[in-house]
Design an enzyme around this catalytic site. Sequence first.
Site, PDB file in Angstrom:
ATOM      1  N   LEU A 168       0.884  -1.169   0.000  1.00 23.01           N
ATOM      2  CA  LEU A 168       0.000   0.000   0.000  1.00 23.01           C
ATOM      3  C   LEU A 168       0.916   1.212   0.000  1.00 23.01           C
ATOM      4  O   LEU A 168       1.474   1.581   1.027  1.00 23.01           O
ATOM      5  CB  LEU A 168      -0.889  -0.045   1.242  1.00 23.01           C
ATOM      6  CG  LEU A 168      -2.020   0.969   1.344  1.00 23.01           C
ATOM      7  CD1 LEU A 168      -3.018   0.810   0.196  1.00 23.01           C
ATOM      8  CD2 LEU A 168      -2.749   0.821   2.683  1.00 23.01           C
ATOM      9  N   GLU A 169       1.093   1.804  -1.184  1.00 29.42           N
ATOM     10  CA  GLU A 169       2.171   2.781  -1.348  1.00 29.42           C
ATOM     11  C   GLU A 169       1.677   4.201  -1.578  1.00 29.42           C
ATOM     12  O   GLU A 169       0.890   4.457  -2.484  1.00 29.42           O
ATOM     13  CB  GLU A 169       3.081   2.342  -2.516  1.00 29.42           C
ATOM     14  CG  GLU A 169       4.329   3.192  -2.640  1.00 29.42           C
ATOM     15  CD  GLU A 169       5.395   2.580  -3.550  1.00 29.42           C
ATOM     16  OE1 GLU A 169       6.380   3.279  -3.825  1.00 29.42           O
ATOM     17  OE2 GLU A 169       5.255   1.425  -3.991  1.00 29.42           O
ATOM     18  N   VAL A 170       2.162   5.107  -0.738  1.00 36.36           N
ATOM     19  CA  VAL A 170       1.906   6.556  -0.811  1.00 36.36           C
ATOM     20  C   VAL A 170       0.412   6.859  -0.994  1.00 36.36           C
ATOM     21  O   VAL A 170      -0.034   7.365  -2.024  1.00 36.36           O
ATOM     22  CB  VAL A 170       2.770   7.242  -1.901  1.00 36.36           C
ATOM     23  CG1 VAL A 170       2.805   8.752  -1.659  1.00 36.36           C
ATOM     24  CG2 VAL A 170       4.198   6.720  -1.878  1.00 36.36           C
TER      25      VAL A 170
END
Length: 274
Positions: A168-170
Amino acid sequence: MGMYHSRPHVEDIRKMKRDGQKISMLFVSTPDEAAAAAAAGIHMLSIEGRYFDHEMRDAAGNCFVQVGLPYGGWGSFAGRPLATAEDYLRAAFHFAGLGGDAFYCAASYDIQKALCDNHLPVVGHIGLIPSYITWTGWRAVGKTADEAMRLWRHTKKLEEIGVFGAELEVVPDRVAKFLTENSSLVMLGMGAGKYADAQYLFTEDVCGYGKNHKPRHGKIYRDLGPEFQKIQDERVAAFKEYKADVDSGRYPGYEHTVPIGDAEFDIFMQAAKG
């Protein structure tokens, strides 16, 4: 290769999520980094397929290892890029045989599903996905209601396929909190705030030797950059001195040379000329 009976399995990682236990995760690319993570008690490692072999698995000790399957033109397996579900399956089973615990796959839903249908633990990707960067640019994803809804739909779809976790990125922290709390996926947060199931950083950011842009979520715990630079400078100096010695004939010296007795040498020379 050891079987690492005490290392966690998918069911253990899922239980950590259910129990609200904090999970630590690092991206490593050398056996030294993997061994340091294992010694420090880090729970999960992310290792790209191109770096993953028996030596890496041994170095990773009791860490749960997510192996990154190369995506499209971003790498290859057995000399060719992964394109079909069969390519991905072959790569995943190869890495499973080496002791990989889960497999990062950013390919299409049908390919991710093929891996899940074969009982392989799959980690997808939600939010800023580097391999799809052309569609978003390098920025936070999910700051509008519409975009946050897209992330939620993506989450539900991965769940439906049988995916086990997702990077779960940025993503805004409140959106990340909703996704984490309302999904069975183990959310591996990278710049997704404190509510994700895991906190995931790159070793180069933690140790301060990153050559790339330092992300907002990066935190330097030890600045090893200057130390590595010093080692590299010393390495260059050693190589220069060695080359100068070779150029001038100072190396090799007498102490580096294997002698032969005069009598033996004379007999050899007579025979050779004979």
